[in-house]
Scaffold this motif. Structure first.
Motif, PDB file in Angstrom:
ATOM      1  N   LEU A  66      -4.915   4.313  -1.205  1.00  0.00           N
ATOM      2  CA  LEU A  66      -4.860   2.980  -0.595  1.00  0.00           C
ATOM      3  C   LEU A  66      -5.535   1.942  -1.486  1.00  0.00           C
ATOM      4  N   LEU A  67      -6.659   2.295  -2.092  1.00  0.00           N
ATOM      5  CA  LEU A  67      -7.348   1.344  -2.987  1.00  0.00           C
ATOM      6  C   LEU A  67      -6.494   1.005  -4.199  1.00  0.00           C
ATOM      7  N   LYS A  68      -5.731   1.979  -4.695  1.00  0.00           N
ATOM      8  CA  LYS A  68      -4.810   1.703  -5.815  1.00  0.00           C
ATOM      9  C   LYS A  68      -3.732   0.705  -5.379  1.00  0.00           C
ATOM     10  N   ILE A  69      -3.209   0.897  -4.165  1.00  0.00           N
ATOM     11  CA  ILE A  69      -2.182  -0.016  -3.640  1.00  0.00           C
ATOM     12  C   ILE A  69      -2.768  -1.419  -3.474  1.00  0.00           C
ATOM     13  N   TYR A  70      -3.956  -1.499  -2.881  1.00  0.00           N
ATOM     14  CA  TYR A  70      -4.582  -2.804  -2.649  1.00  0.00           C
ATOM     15  C   TYR A  70      -4.944  -3.491  -3.961  1.00  0.00           C
ATOM     16  N   ASP A  71      -5.275  -2.717  -4.957  1.00  0.00           N
ATOM     17  CA  ASP A  71      -5.747  -3.265  -6.229  1.00  0.00           C
ATOM     18  C   ASP A  71      -4.612  -3.792  -7.099  1.00  0.00           C
ATOM     19  N   ASP A  72      -3.370  -3.380  -6.849  1.00  0.00           N
ATOM     20  CA  ASP A  72      -2.295  -3.783  -7.765  1.00  0.00           C
ATOM     21  C   ASP A  72      -1.923  -5.257  -7.679  1.00  0.00           C
ATOM     22  N   GLY A  73      -2.306  -5.927  -6.603  1.00  0.00           N
ATOM     23  CA  GLY A  73      -2.072  -7.363  -6.489  1.00  0.00           C
ATOM     24  C   GLY A  73      -0.639  -7.760  -6.177  1.00  0.00           C
ATOM     25  N   HIS A  74       0.248  -6.792  -5.994  1.00  0.00           N
ATOM     26  CA  HIS A  74       1.655  -7.108  -5.726  1.00  0.00           C
ATOM     27  C   HIS A  74       2.105  -6.677  -4.335  1.00  0.00           C
ATOM     28  N   SER A  75       1.250  -6.013  -3.600  1.00  0.00           N
ATOM     29  CA  SER A  75       1.611  -5.524  -2.276  1.00  0.00           C
ATOM     30  C   SER A  75       1.111  -6.506  -1.219  1.00  0.00           C
ATOM     31  N   PHE A  76       2.038  -6.923  -0.354  1.00  0.00           N
ATOM     32  CA  PHE A  76       1.674  -7.863   0.701  1.00  0.00           C
ATOM     33  C   PHE A  76       1.990  -7.321   2.085  1.00  0.00           C
ATOM     34  N   GLU A  77       2.496  -6.108   2.143  1.00  0.00           N
ATOM     35  CA  GLU A  77       2.813  -5.450   3.408  1.00  0.00           C
ATOM     36  C   GLU A  77       1.785  -4.359   3.673  1.00  0.00           C
ATOM     37  N   LYS A  78       1.624  -4.035   4.939  1.00  0.00           N
ATOM     38  CA  LYS A  78       0.726  -2.944   5.294  1.00  0.00           C
ATOM     39  C   LYS A  78       1.307  -1.643   4.730  1.00  0.00           C
ATOM     40  N   PRO A  79       0.529  -0.896   3.935  1.00  0.00           N
ATOM     41  CA  PRO A  79       1.046   0.339   3.343  1.00  0.00           C
ATOM     42  C   PRO A  79       1.397   1.384   4.401  1.00  0.00           C
ATOM     43  N   GLU A  80       2.521   2.073   4.211  1.00  0.00           N
ATOM     44  CA  GLU A  80       2.918   3.159   5.120  1.00  0.00           C
ATOM     45  C   GLU A  80       1.852   4.243   5.158  1.00  0.00           C
ATOM     46  N   LEU A  81       1.204   4.466   4.022  1.00  0.00           N
ATOM     47  CA  LEU A  81       0.173   5.489   3.898  1.00  0.00           C
ATOM     48  C   LEU A  81      -0.978   5.271   4.879  1.00  0.00           C
ATOM     49  N   LEU A  82      -1.170   4.028   5.289  1.00  0.00           N
ATOM     50  CA  LEU A  82      -2.258   3.693   6.208  1.00  0.00           C
ATOM     51  C   LEU A  82      -2.114   4.427   7.544  1.00  0.00           C
ATOM     52  N   LYS A  83      -0.887   4.770   7.917  1.00  0.00           N
ATOM     53  CA  LYS A  83      -0.649   5.498   9.170  1.00  0.00           C
ATOM     54  C   LYS A  83      -1.357   6.849   9.177  1.00  0.00           C
TER      55      LYS A  83
END
Length: 164
Positions: free
Chosen positions: A24-41
């Motif tokens: 999740l931190l990798k997803i948040y850190d990329d700066g291009h994701s603006f949707e809630k990650p599916e992985l968060l489920k």
């Protein structure tokens, strides 16, 4: 049955959550994701947002509501420091958070609470001061760590991961 399933898993829940957090931190850190990650489920704890909203609402109310929250002990548990962080039923209103009176636990439970609070206090000291001695003492005081050698093993893993 549940205990067997847990023991048969290749990773502990803490290890699973740590791996999820890393992803999740990798997803948040990329700066291009603006949707809630599916992985968060897979992370769990989704209901915390509801609890947080209810507590914020109570903080704005003069009537007040009772919620279980982490707060300063403020003498609610006599054998702990007033500044210890505790999770208790509290009356919450615009006047603040006030721990509710409760019965003192019996000796065995009191001892366990005190042991866990000692672990937490030393753990904070270790983290804030990057103090390896406090980390070892914290781990040795944790009720689920059965020996100093296990505490040392866990400490070395923490050091290897660069966490202290």
């Amino acid at each position: 049955i549940m205990l067997k399933e847990i023991k048969d898993k290749p990773k502990t829940r803490a290890q699973e959550v740590a791996a999820l957090e890393d992803e999740l931190l990798k997803i948040y850190d990329d700066g291009h994701s603006f949707e809630k990650p599916e992985l968060l489920k897979n992370r769990g704890g989704a209901w915390y947002s509801r609890v947080a909203t209810d507590v914020m609402k109570a903080l704005g109310s003069t009537a007040g509501e009772v919620h279980v929250v982490n707060t300063l002990n403020q003498g609610a548990i006599s054998f702990l420091s007033p500044s210890a962080s505790v999770e208790l039923s509290c009356r919450i209103s615009s006047s603040g958070v006030v721990p509710m009176p409760h019965d003192e636990p019996d000796g065995r439970i009191s001892a366990l609470i005190y042991q866990v609070k000692t672990y937490e206090h030393l753990g904070v000291k270790a983290a804030v001061g990057r103090d390896r001695d406090s980390m070892m003492m914290a781990l040795a005081n944790h009720p689920l760590v059965s020996s100093v050698s296990l505490a040392n093993k866990v400490a070395l893993e923490i050091i290897d991961r660069g966490l202290i």
